[in-house]
Motif scaffolding. Structure first.
Motif, mmCIF file in Angstrom:
data_model
loop_
_atom_site.group_PDB
_atom_site.id
_atom_site.type_symbol
_atom_site.label_atom_id
_atom_site.label_comp_id
_atom_site.label_asym_id
_atom_site.label_seq_id
_atom_site.Cartn_x
_atom_site.Cartn_y
_atom_site.Cartn_z
ATOM 1 N N ASN A 254 0.807 -1.305 -0.070
ATOM 2 C CA ASN A 254 0.015 0.000 -0.116
ATOM 3 C C ASN A 254 0.858 1.400 -0.004
ATOM 4 O OD1 ASN A 254 -2.383 -1.369 0.050
ATOM 5 N ND2 ASN A 254 -2.527 -1.571 2.175
ATOM 6 N N LYS A 255 1.772 1.221 0.814
ATOM 7 C CA LYS A 255 3.097 2.323 0.925
ATOM 8 C C LYS A 255 3.714 2.545 -0.442
ATOM 9 C CE LYS A 255 3.021 2.799 6.089
ATOM 10 N NZ LYS A 255 4.273 3.125 7.034
ATOM 11 N N ALA A 256 4.126 1.233 -0.961
ATOM 12 C CA ALA A 256 5.015 1.364 -1.908
ATOM 13 C C ALA A 256 4.310 1.756 -3.382
ATOM 14 C CB ALA A 256 5.366 0.060 -2.269
ATOM 15 N N LYS A 257 2.980 1.780 -3.392
ATOM 16 C CA LYS A 257 2.338 2.169 -4.624
ATOM 17 C C LYS A 257 2.397 3.590 -4.650
ATOM 18 C CE LYS A 257 -1.282 -1.601 -5.077
ATOM 19 N NZ LYS A 257 -2.735 -1.957 -5.078
ATOM 20 N N ARG A 258 2.634 4.519 -3.615
ATOM 21 C CA ARG A 258 2.672 5.983 -3.612
ATOM 22 C C ARG A 258 4.002 6.390 -4.027
ATOM 23 N NH1 ARG A 258 0.423 6.423 2.590
ATOM 24 N NH2 ARG A 258 -1.446 5.055 2.306
ATOM 25 N N VAL A 259 4.988 5.328 -4.162
ATOM 26 C CA VAL A 259 6.304 5.831 -4.844
ATOM 27 C C VAL A 259 6.388 6.152 -6.276
ATOM 28 C CG1 VAL A 259 8.802 4.928 -4.812
ATOM 29 C CG2 VAL A 259 7.515 4.366 -2.727
ATOM 30 N N THR A 260 7.003 7.052 -6.560
ATOM 31 C CA THR A 260 7.162 7.708 -7.723
ATOM 32 C C THR A 260 8.633 7.414 -8.077
ATOM 33 O OG1 THR A 260 5.376 9.411 -7.774
ATOM 34 C CG2 THR A 260 7.029 9.553 -9.677
ATOM 35 N N VAL A 261 8.881 6.869 -9.319
ATOM 36 C CA VAL A 261 10.236 6.518 -9.970
ATOM 37 C C VAL A 261 10.552 7.874 -11.002
ATOM 38 C CG1 VAL A 261 11.653 5.267 -11.167
ATOM 39 C CG2 VAL A 261 10.003 4.163 -10.003
ATOM 40 N N LYS A 262 11.193 9.009 -10.513
ATOM 41 C CA LYS A 262 11.416 9.933 -11.172
ATOM 42 C C LYS A 262 12.475 9.763 -12.439
ATOM 43 C CE LYS A 262 10.343 13.295 -7.362
ATOM 44 N NZ LYS A 262 11.124 14.288 -6.386
ATOM 45 N N ASN A 263 13.656 9.559 -12.169
ATOM 46 C CA ASN A 263 14.752 8.931 -13.093
ATOM 47 C C ASN A 263 15.805 8.013 -12.613
ATOM 48 O OD1 ASN A 263 16.891 10.529 -11.652
ATOM 49 N ND2 ASN A 263 15.457 12.227 -12.153
ATOM 50 N N ILE A 264 16.409 7.458 -13.441
ATOM 51 C CA ILE A 264 17.315 6.526 -13.057
ATOM 52 C C ILE A 264 18.825 7.076 -13.697
ATOM 53 C CG2 ILE A 264 18.171 4.052 -13.487
ATOM 54 C CD1 ILE A 264 15.393 3.018 -13.167
ATOM 55 N N THR A 265 19.889 6.984 -12.866
ATOM 56 C CA THR A 265 21.215 7.538 -13.507
ATOM 57 C C THR A 265 22.121 6.679 -13.241
ATOM 58 O OG1 THR A 265 20.546 9.747 -12.947
ATOM 59 C CG2 THR A 265 22.821 9.300 -13.488
ATOM 60 N N ILE A 266 22.879 6.122 -14.234
ATOM 61 C CA ILE A 266 24.066 5.250 -13.980
ATOM 62 C C ILE A 266 25.384 6.061 -14.541
ATOM 63 C CG2 ILE A 266 22.706 3.134 -14.602
ATOM 64 C CD1 ILE A 266 24.287 2.944 -17.268
ATOM 65 N N SER A 267 26.547 5.725 -13.554
ATOM 66 C CA SER A 267 27.787 6.630 -13.899
ATOM 67 C C SER A 267 28.902 5.451 -13.535
ATOM 68 C CB SER A 267 27.804 7.954 -13.239
ATOM 69 O OG SER A 267 27.636 7.559 -11.834
ATOM 70 N N ILE A 268 30.177 5.780 -13.973
ATOM 71 C CA ILE A 268 31.460 5.000 -13.526
ATOM 72 C C ILE A 268 32.187 6.122 -12.710
ATOM 73 C CG2 ILE A 268 33.296 4.122 -14.084
ATOM 74 C CD1 ILE A 268 31.889 3.771 -16.979
ATOM 75 N N GLU A 269 32.499 5.758 -11.533
ATOM 76 C CA GLU A 269 33.326 6.495 -10.522
ATOM 77 C C GLU A 269 34.588 5.833 -10.455
ATOM 78 O OE1 GLU A 269 31.429 7.164 -6.823
ATOM 79 O OE2 GLU A 269 30.101 8.608 -7.700
ATOM 80 N N GLU A 270 35.809 6.892 -10.295
ATOM 81 C CA GLU A 270 37.154 6.296 -10.347
ATOM 82 C C GLU A 270 37.688 6.892 -8.676
ATOM 83 O OE1 GLU A 270 40.992 6.893 -12.954
ATOM 84 O OE2 GLU A 270 40.557 8.800 -11.815
ATOM 85 N N GLU A 271 37.951 5.910 -7.878
ATOM 86 C CA GLU A 271 38.258 6.144 -6.474
ATOM 87 C C GLU A 271 39.743 6.234 -6.451
ATOM 88 O OE1 GLU A 271 35.708 5.530 -2.905
ATOM 89 O OE2 GLU A 271 37.089 4.170 -2.742
ATOM 90 N N ILE A 272 40.643 7.075 -6.116
ATOM 91 C CA ILE A 272 41.995 7.110 -5.861
ATOM 92 C C ILE A 272 42.155 7.323 -4.306
ATOM 93 C CG2 ILE A 272 44.416 7.615 -6.417
ATOM 94 C CD1 ILE A 272 43.133 8.759 -9.073
ATOM 95 N N ILE A 273 43.107 6.217 -3.693
ATOM 96 C CA ILE A 273 43.284 6.391 -2.219
ATOM 97 C C ILE A 273 44.753 6.607 -2.350
ATOM 98 C CG2 ILE A 273 43.207 5.510 -0.012
ATOM 99 C CD1 ILE A 273 40.611 3.992 -0.797
ATOM 100 N N TYR A 274 45.378 7.913 -1.983
ATOM 101 C CA TYR A 274 46.758 8.006 -1.825
ATOM 102 C C TYR A 274 47.140 7.614 -0.490
ATOM 103 C CZ TYR A 274 45.947 10.874 -5.945
ATOM 104 O OH TYR A 274 45.592 11.234 -7.281
ATOM 105 N N ASN A 275 48.424 6.858 -0.367
ATOM 106 C CA ASN A 275 48.920 6.487 1.033
ATOM 107 C C ASN A 275 48.279 5.786 1.662
ATOM 108 O OD1 ASN A 275 50.992 6.456 2.707
ATOM 109 N ND2 ASN A 275 50.101 8.296 4.055
ATOM 110 N N HIS A 276 47.541 4.835 0.989
ATOM 111 C CA HIS A 276 46.362 3.872 1.565
ATOM 112 C C HIS A 276 46.565 3.068 2.593
ATOM 113 C CE1 HIS A 276 47.566 -0.052 -0.342
ATOM 114 N NE2 HIS A 276 48.208 1.146 -1.201
#
Length: 419
Positions: free
Chosen positions: A225-247
């Motif tokens: 009942n609560k889930a029916k009220r949810v609206t899907v506005k948009n979906i985004t996919i991206s690629i992230e590069e994570e660099i850890i210096y002095n890890h």
């Protein structure tokens, strides 16, 4: 021939091949560096004088540097560049003079060598760790490169070191391997109302490889009942590069940047069966050519990659990548899912082509003993050895009447040929 001259050093690989033999990161190919150290007298006008040689050593040296603030002009007063230098494997003694002597007198030398690159798993023994690939990030925020270091001791003179760059690439992250070329999935829940699930056909990618993502946004049947009220506005996919210096240090520094993204507008209520879609993007590649369409000559220390970075772990830095899927919702919290992926410096087509070469290299490596690789024999010429003079481009002609009928025709710098 009473004077002695300094030595010149050159390192050459085996004929029609590179220094590096095998595929680093794949133990079955016995990755190694094969070559020959050539010692010659320093070129001077006139006759070639002999050299004093006490010992000659060779080692593979790794140099690694980081400077996280190098890409920010405003932080030019930040902490200085941090670097380390260590020996990969063990140093190898190629030649030592006879016992009880300060040096040997030689005319020229050819000293073959084989240096095996460690291929053990990471653990307590640092010497067995597989060395990271050669890499230089933009603005030199992080660098790793390798050099062959030849150390020459000539009598009482100071030791001299000669450096020769050796680019190293690792191949255990090829997208054509079965461990990466299989579907992967992940899920993330928000408010116990909505579940975001994704599926990708494989999880290793290279430059210009397409990334296809199957996205499913499904409601929780226990809270329908609560889930029916949810609206899907948009979906985004991206690629992230994570660099850890002095890890591995006390104060690690993490930097994250987005390499590319795509967004799909939805704007609909969440159906009972859920919302399904397929999204895709192309992994970005670095353009190696300048504005005139010419590819400039690269640095000899680094291989030419079509990506600025890839998945790797060094002593001072660590680079990892994530596929980030975000579902922006109404009447519920947004869901962000970060799925780790592997980034390879080669595209999928190149990875497939390398597989056959890796199989052939493994067959050849099966015939080689690590304890006794059977390198070619050394060649050392003494000053009185005529073959040694011939190697240097010199010859001996007759000096007294009746001894030898040849004359020496000078070709410049004391070199000539008998006619």
């Amino acid at each position: 021939m009473s004077s002695f001259v300094p030595a010149t050093v050159r390192v050459t690989g085996t004929p029609n091949s590179n220094f590096l033999v095998g595929y680093p990161g794949i133990s079955a190919t016995l990755p190694r560096i094969e070559g020959k150290v050539e010692i010659r007298p320093y070129p001077t006008p006139g006759w070639a004088a002999p050299m004093r040689i006490s010992f000659i050593k060779i080692a593979l040296q790794r140099r690694e540097t980081i400077h996280p603030a190098a890409d920010n002009i405003k932080k030019h007063l930040a902490a200085p560049r941090k670097d380390i230098t260590d020996i990969v494997g063990t140093e190898m003694l190629l030649y030592r003079c006879a016992a009880g002597k300060e040096h040997d007198t030689v005319l020229c030398m050819d000293l073959p060598f084989v240096i095996f690159i460690p291929y053990g798993r990471e653990g307590v023994e640092v010497a067995r760790r597989v060395p990271p690939a050669s890499l230089s990030l933009p603005s030199r925020t992080a660098e790793t490169f390798y050099e062959l270091v030849v150390t020459v001791q000539q009598g009482k003179s100071d030791q001299k070191k000669f450096l020769f760059p050796v680019p190293i690439t690792r191949y255990e992250t090829l997208s054509s391997f079965g461990m990466y070329d299989k579907p992967e999935s992940a899920e993330q829940t928000s408010d116990h109302l909505v579940t975001l699930g994704i599926s990708i056909p494989r999880w290793s990618f290279g430059p210009l490889d397409p990334i296809s993502v199957y996205v499913k946004v499904s409601p929780n049947p226990d809270w329908m009942n609560k889930a029916k009220r949810v609206t899907v506005k948009n979906i985004t996919i991206s690629i992230e590069e994570e660099i850890i210096y002095n890890h591995e240090g006390d104060e690690p520094t993490k930097k994250t940047r987005s390499l590319g993204k795509t967004q799909q507008q939805v704007g609909m209520k969440l159906p009972e069966a859920g919302y399904f879609t397929n999204l895709g993007l192309v992994f970005p590649a670095k353009d190696l050519r300048d504005n005139d369409g010419i590819q400039p000559r690269g640095d000899r220390k680094f291989p030419v990659y079509n990506v600025s970075g890839f998945t790797t772990t060094g002593s001072l830095y660590k680079i990892q990548y994530f596929l980030v899927v975000k579902a922006q919702l109404g009447s519920a919290k947004d869901i962000i899912l970060r799925k780790p992926i592997i980034v390879c410096p080669f595209d999928h087509a190149t990875c497939k082509e390398e597989m056959r070469a890796i199989e052939e290299a493994a067959k050849e490596a099966a015939k080689i003993s690590r304890e006794n690789p059977m390198a070619p024999a050394q060649w050392v010429a003494n000053p009185k050895d005529a073959e040694g003079l011939k190697t240097l481009g010199f010859c001996q002609g007759g000096t007294r009447y009746g001894e030898g009928r040849g004359e020496c025709r000078n070709s410049g710098m004391g070199r000539g040929e008998v006619i």
